[in-house]
Scaffold this motif. Structure first.
Motif, PDB file in Angstrom:
ATOM      1  N   LYS A  99       0.849  -1.191   0.000  1.00  0.00           N
ATOM      2  CA  LYS A  99       0.000   0.000   0.000  1.00  0.00           C
ATOM      3  C   LYS A  99       0.883   1.238   0.000  1.00  0.00           C
ATOM      4  O   LYS A  99       1.922   1.266   0.657  1.00  0.00           O
ATOM      5  N   PRO A 100       0.488   2.271  -0.735  1.00  0.00           N
ATOM      6  CA  PRO A 100       1.329   3.475  -0.819  1.00  0.00           C
ATOM      7  C   PRO A 100       1.455   4.188   0.519  1.00  0.00           C
ATOM      8  O   PRO A 100       0.474   4.333   1.253  1.00  0.00           O
ATOM      9  N   PRO A 205      -6.326  -0.893  -6.210  1.00  0.00           N
ATOM     10  CA  PRO A 205      -5.320  -1.297  -5.231  1.00  0.00           C
ATOM     11  C   PRO A 205      -4.380  -2.388  -5.747  1.00  0.00           C
ATOM     12  O   PRO A 205      -3.191  -2.386  -5.424  1.00  0.00           O
ATOM     13  N   THR A 206      -4.909  -3.320  -6.525  1.00  0.00           N
ATOM     14  CA  THR A 206      -4.042  -4.384  -7.041  1.00  0.00           C
ATOM     15  C   THR A 206      -3.031  -3.820  -8.034  1.00  0.00           C
ATOM     16  O   THR A 206      -1.855  -4.210  -8.021  1.00  0.00           O
ATOM     17  N   ALA A 207      -3.459  -2.900  -8.871  1.00  0.00           N
ATOM     18  CA  ALA A 207      -2.533  -2.294  -9.836  1.00  0.00           C
ATOM     19  C   ALA A 207      -1.481  -1.448  -9.122  1.00  0.00           C
ATOM     20  O   ALA A 207      -0.301  -1.472  -9.486  1.00  0.00           O
ATOM     21  N   ILE A 208      -1.885  -0.711  -8.098  1.00  0.00           N
ATOM     22  CA  ILE A 208      -0.931   0.116  -7.349  1.00  0.00           C
ATOM     23  C   ILE A 208       0.112  -0.764  -6.668  1.00  0.00           C
ATOM     24  O   ILE A 208       1.309  -0.465  -6.684  1.00  0.00           O
ATOM     25  N   PHE A 242      -8.934  -5.446 -12.969  1.00  0.00           N
ATOM     26  CA  PHE A 242      -8.756  -5.250 -14.415  1.00  0.00           C
ATOM     27  C   PHE A 242     -10.100  -5.364 -15.130  1.00  0.00           C
ATOM     28  O   PHE A 242     -10.431  -4.541 -15.996  1.00  0.00           O
ATOM     29  N   VAL A 243     -10.873  -6.376 -14.758  1.00  0.00           N
ATOM     30  CA  VAL A 243     -12.192  -6.561 -15.382  1.00  0.00           C
ATOM     31  C   VAL A 243     -13.077  -5.343 -15.104  1.00  0.00           C
ATOM     32  O   VAL A 243     -13.721  -4.799 -16.009  1.00  0.00           O
ATOM     33  N   GLY A 259     -10.116  -4.177  -5.068  1.00  0.00           N
ATOM     34  CA  GLY A 259      -8.793  -4.615  -4.640  1.00  0.00           C
ATOM     35  C   GLY A 259      -8.617  -6.111  -4.744  1.00  0.00           C
ATOM     36  O   GLY A 259      -7.897  -6.710  -3.948  1.00  0.00           O
ATOM     37  N   GLU A 260      -9.236  -6.698  -5.736  1.00  0.00           N
ATOM     38  CA  GLU A 260      -9.158  -8.158  -5.912  1.00  0.00           C
ATOM     39  C   GLU A 260      -8.753  -8.497  -7.351  1.00  0.00           C
ATOM     40  O   GLU A 260      -8.928  -7.700  -8.244  1.00  0.00           O
TER      41      GLU A 260
END
Length: 260
Positions: A99-100, A205-208, A242-243, A259-260
């Motif tokens: 997490k940032p 969140p997953t991409a970050i 992404f979806v 976030g999944e």
């Protein structure tokens, strides 16, 4: 969990960790480093939290350094262990958090304080902030990653000068060096950091998390950052985010990332 040296506030997917030793200018000692590790660990596991701000209590200091009394009588092996354990528990841990982490530098960030800010993913400073690595005035060198992260952020020559002279720089100098991303008035610092964190929280969140991994890879020995980017880019295609992101784009609506 109840902490003695830090405060944690959560609101609107954002967490704020405040180092709360104002009478010691928020200096880092072993218990504080341990509590910070535990706090970050808790927030890393909290699915509701999407960005973390780290700051200092009061108006004088982010962190004014380490607690020198703790190590003034150490020998070589004890000193090396202190640095290794601190890097493992806090500084490397923060850098590699999924997490940032935004450092909101609200005053003096010296020694371990600046090293903590540099371990964060980026930095925002108040106009009154002062930053430096004064360890050579104690017969030491930075031991919590300062000799590595400062050159990465501002270049080898400037880092050499700041470490060898032990000079402090002000917020505007830090901005011109690229050490901090923004400078704002102290009264605006937390609001500015929160708004920035809220922008981040709206994204996947997953991409970050995968972006953090890919960016950090460029600074690790023996790791090809481009290969790490390709790997993490590919993994994004297997996520629900992404979806949702692509579907929302095609449907001309804002995405609702889980976030999944």
């Amino acid at each position: 969990m109840t902490f003695e040296n830090i405060l944690i506030e959560k609101n609107n997917q954002i967490a704020i960790i405040s180092i709360n030793r104002p009478t010691k200018l928020n200096a880092l000692n072993k218990p504080t480093i341990e509590e910070l590790h535990q706090g970050f660990e808790q927030l890393e596991a909290d699915k509701e939290i999407r960005a973390i701000i780290i700051t200092g209590s009061g108006e004088k200091a982010f962190v004014a350094g380490a607690d020198i009394k703790e190590f003034s009588s150490f020998n070589q092996s004890e000193g090396a262990h202190l640095a290794a354990k601190g890097q493992e528990l806090l500084f490397d841990y923060v850098q590699n958090l999924s997490k940032p982490v935004i450092a909101a530098i609200n005053g003096f960030a010296l020694g371990g304080g600046l090293e903590l800010a540099m371990a964060s993913h980026f930095r925002i400073a108040s106009a009154n902030a002062k930053m430096g690595l004064p360890e050579v005035t104690l017969g030491l060198i930075p031991g919590y990653g300062g000799t590595q992260r400062l050159p990465q952020l501002i270049g080898k020559g400037r880092a050499m000068e700041l470490i060898m002279t032990a000079d402090m720089i002000n917020a505007e100098q830090a901005l011109s060096f690229g050490l901090v991303n923004h400078v704002v008035e102290q009264s605006e610092l937390l609001d500015f950091a929160k708004k920035t964190a809220e922008k981040i929280a709206k994204n996947s969140p997953t991409a970050i998390s995968k972006a953090i991994k890919a960016i950090n890879a460029n600074f690790k020995d023996g790791i090809n950052g481009f290969h790490e980017e390709i790997k993490n880019f590919g993994e994004c295609f297997e996520t629900e985010d992404f979806v949702e992101g692509t579907t929302a784009f095609l449907e001309k609506r804002k995405p609702d990332f889980k976030g999944e």
